[in-house]
Design an enzyme around this catalytic site. Structure first.
Site, PDB file in Angstrom:
ATOM      1  N   ASP A 216     -15.411  63.159 -77.138  1.00  0.00           N
ATOM      2  CA  ASP A 216     -14.046  63.145 -77.424  1.00  0.00           C
ATOM      3  C   ASP A 216     -13.729  63.842 -78.613  1.00  0.00           C
ATOM      4  OD1 ASP A 216     -13.116  61.820 -75.106  1.00  0.00           O
ATOM      5  OD2 ASP A 216     -13.130  59.727 -76.260  1.00  0.00           O
TER       6      ASP A 216
ATOM      7  N   LYS B 185     -14.495  51.799 -74.539  1.00  0.00           N
ATOM      8  CA  LYS B 185     -15.310  52.659 -75.230  1.00  0.00           C
ATOM      9  C   LYS B 185     -16.387  52.012 -76.297  1.00  0.00           C
ATOM     10  CE  LYS B 185     -12.509  56.877 -74.454  1.00  0.00           C
ATOM     11  NZ  LYS B 185     -11.781  57.893 -74.981  1.00  0.00           N
TER      12      LYS B 185
HETATM   13  P1  NDP Z   1      -5.505  53.100 -78.805  1.00  0.00           P
HETATM   14  O1  NDP Z   1      -4.789  51.996 -78.147  1.00  0.00           O
HETATM   15  O2  NDP Z   1      -6.654  52.654 -79.552  1.00  0.00           O
HETATM   16  O3  NDP Z   1      -4.229  53.324 -80.168  1.00  0.00           O
HETATM   17  C1  NDP Z   1      -3.006  53.267 -79.848  1.00  0.00           C
HETATM   18  C2  NDP Z   1      -2.071  53.917 -80.902  1.00  0.00           C
HETATM   19  O4  NDP Z   1      -0.900  54.479 -80.442  1.00  0.00           O
HETATM   20  C3  NDP Z   1      -1.929  53.016 -81.973  1.00  0.00           C
HETATM   21  O5  NDP Z   1      -1.935  53.712 -83.295  1.00  0.00           O
HETATM   22  C4  NDP Z   1      -0.584  52.413 -81.872  1.00  0.00           C
HETATM   23  O6  NDP Z   1       0.057  51.834 -82.993  1.00  0.00           O
HETATM   24  C5  NDP Z   1       0.051  53.624 -81.258  1.00  0.00           C
HETATM   25  N1  NDP Z   1       1.332  53.534 -80.388  1.00  0.00           N
HETATM   26  C6  NDP Z   1       1.241  53.129 -79.151  1.00  0.00           C
HETATM   27  N2  NDP Z   1       2.635  53.125 -78.729  1.00  0.00           N
HETATM   28  C7  NDP Z   1       3.422  53.714 -79.760  1.00  0.00           C
HETATM   29  C8  NDP Z   1       4.756  53.605 -79.747  1.00  0.00           C
HETATM   30  N3  NDP Z   1       5.692  53.454 -78.957  1.00  0.00           N
HETATM   31  N4  NDP Z   1       5.413  54.267 -80.950  1.00  0.00           N
HETATM   32  C9  NDP Z   1       4.144  54.360 -82.051  1.00  0.00           C
HETATM   33  N5  NDP Z   1       3.034  54.225 -82.064  1.00  0.00           N
HETATM   34  C10 NDP Z   1       2.479  53.812 -80.838  1.00  0.00           C
HETATM   35  O7  NDP Z   1      -5.473  54.211 -78.043  1.00  0.00           O
HETATM   36  P2  NDP Z   1      -6.469  55.566 -78.017  1.00  0.00           P
HETATM   37  O8  NDP Z   1      -6.680  56.111 -79.603  1.00  0.00           O
HETATM   38  O9  NDP Z   1      -7.652  55.164 -77.212  1.00  0.00           O
HETATM   39  O10 NDP Z   1      -5.495  56.487 -77.234  1.00  0.00           O
HETATM   40  C11 NDP Z   1      -4.532  57.276 -77.796  1.00  0.00           C
HETATM   41  C12 NDP Z   1      -3.861  58.462 -77.010  1.00  0.00           C
HETATM   42  O11 NDP Z   1      -4.938  59.375 -76.899  1.00  0.00           O
HETATM   43  C13 NDP Z   1      -3.727  58.052 -75.579  1.00  0.00           C
HETATM   44  O12 NDP Z   1      -2.293  58.589 -75.203  1.00  0.00           O
HETATM   45  C14 NDP Z   1      -4.808  58.415 -74.535  1.00  0.00           C
HETATM   46  O13 NDP Z   1      -4.437  58.760 -73.344  1.00  0.00           O
HETATM   47  C15 NDP Z   1      -4.994  59.921 -75.644  1.00  0.00           C
HETATM   48  N6  NDP Z   1      -6.566  60.260 -75.228  1.00  0.00           N
HETATM   49  C16 NDP Z   1      -6.478  61.347 -74.862  1.00  0.00           C
HETATM   50  C17 NDP Z   1      -7.782  61.951 -74.466  1.00  0.00           C
HETATM   51  C18 NDP Z   1      -7.847  63.452 -73.995  1.00  0.00           C
HETATM   52  O14 NDP Z   1      -9.024  63.978 -73.635  1.00  0.00           O
HETATM   53  N7  NDP Z   1      -6.822  64.462 -74.062  1.00  0.00           N
HETATM   54  C19 NDP Z   1      -8.976  61.359 -74.897  1.00  0.00           C
HETATM   55  C20 NDP Z   1      -8.603  59.999 -75.188  1.00  0.00           C
HETATM   56  C21 NDP Z   1      -7.538  59.675 -75.457  1.00  0.00           C
HETATM   57  P3  NDP Z   1       0.016  50.452 -83.311  1.00  0.00           P
HETATM   58  O15 NDP Z   1      -1.258  50.255 -84.151  1.00  0.00           O
HETATM   59  O16 NDP Z   1       1.383  50.321 -84.186  1.00  0.00           O
HETATM   60  O17 NDP Z   1       0.077  49.663 -82.183  1.00  0.00           O
END
Ligand code: NDP
Length: 266
Positions: free
Chosen positions: A99, A63
């Site tokens: 989104d 993105k």
């Molecule tokens: P990013 O990779 O940008 O961010 C991931 C986030 O999740 C970070 O804040 C990370 O924390 C946290 N995280 C990951 N694993 C864990 C864990 N086990 N425990 C706690 N925190 C965790 O991801 P995106 O923002 O792009 O996507 C986030 C979610 O949104 C995804 O699941 C994606 O599939 C979903 N999504 C859904 C959409 C829809 O249309 N329904 C559209 C876009 C996204 P840290 O900073 O500590 O690593």
């Protein structure tokens, strides 16, 4: 016939081709939507022209690359630095973020929501937090690591890590914005926090779709109204379709065929 695609890596799981093709067929629009696994996001712009497509959606992890690939950005995409929809106009690429408006619309179906807690501080949390604030919601952010919270702090949001969070806080809506629970059975934050804030909340939302996460299961155990990420996905798709077809069809008109994609397991 106009061609469209979704760029991502991985991309095989995406529902977008089915959603858009159902809408094209039903609405009699001469469009065809495919999927393209793109390894290197730097190649997005060249690939777009090489494939001869009219528009594209962009998913993880491209993105930000999509943002850089565009000649023109709409005001909101410019502000959040992430593009998930590109449309070709003449020889120029126009970028949008659907989104965040998709998420805003999805939570609009819950009544009397003012304060919101985001669990997670990734790219999706960034764009959605801004649109929610513009729409009048108060959003706090709780994230596992401190690093990603810096940009939210700069934007003036109240942020917490697991060390600084206060379980006495009250939120109307709690949202899992992380990928925790997608491919494992983990919670987005210590379960003790959730056991304190969920009972006080009016509703809970997970952006993950196609699976009931531990977070959503816990919210249901407290008999809270819940929603997974399906509506967000559907609504971002409808808004993207409006851009692809230059406003020829209304939101409800597109929704009817597009939502049929959610009756199918792929
Ligand atoms: P990013 O990779 O940008 O961010 C991931 C986030 O999740 C970070 O804040 C990370 O924390 C946290 N995280 C990951 N694993 C864990 C864990 N086990 N425990 C706690 N925190 C965790 O991801 P995106 O923002 O792009 O996507 C986030 C979610 O949104 C995804 O699941 C994606 O599939 C979903 N999504 C859904 C959409 C829809 O249309 N329904 C559209 C876009 C996204 P840290 O900073 O500590 O690593």
């Amino acid at each position: 016939m106009q061609l469209f695609t979704i760029f991502g890596n991985p991309v095989s799981h995406s529902k977008s081709p089915l959603m858009h093709n159902l809408a094209f067929w039903d609405l009699g629009y001469r469009g065809c939507y495919t999927r393209y696994q793109l390894q290197n996001g730097e190649e997005l712009r060249n690939k777009f022209f090489e494939l001869g497509i009219q528009g594209a959606n962009i998913t993880v992890p491209h993105k930000e690359h999509a943002f850089n690939a565009c000649d023109q950005l709409d005001e909101f995409a410019q502000k959040v630095g992430a593009v998930n929809t590109i449309v070709k106009k003449g020889e120029k690429l126009y970028g949008y973020n659907t989104d965040a408006p998709g998420f805003l619309r999805a939570i609009g179906e819950f009544r009397d929501i003012k304060s919101v807690l985001f669990l997670g501080a990734g790219g999706t949390a960034q764009s959605t937090s801004i649109i929610l604030r513009e729409a009048g919601y108060e959003v706090d952010i709780l994230n596992r690591s401190k690093k990603r919270l810096e940009r939210f702090e700069k934007e003036g949001f109240t942020t917490y890590t697991f060390d600084t969070f206060t379980i006495d806080n009250h939120y109307d809506l709690v949202v899992n914005m992380t990928s925790a629970g997608l491919e494992d059975e983990s919670y987005p934050c210590p379960v003790l926090f959730l056991e304190k804030i969920i009972p006080k909340a009016k509703a809970c939302v997970d952006v993950i779709y196609g699976k009931e996460t531990p977070f959503l299961k816990l919210a249901k155990s407290y008999h809270k109204p819940t929603k997974d990420g399906s509506d967000m996905l559907l609504y971002q798709g409808i808004i993207a379709f409006e851009y692809f077809t230059e406003g020829k069809f209304g939101f409800e008109e597109i929704k009817e065929p597009m939502q049929k994609a959610f009756l199918v397991t792929i």
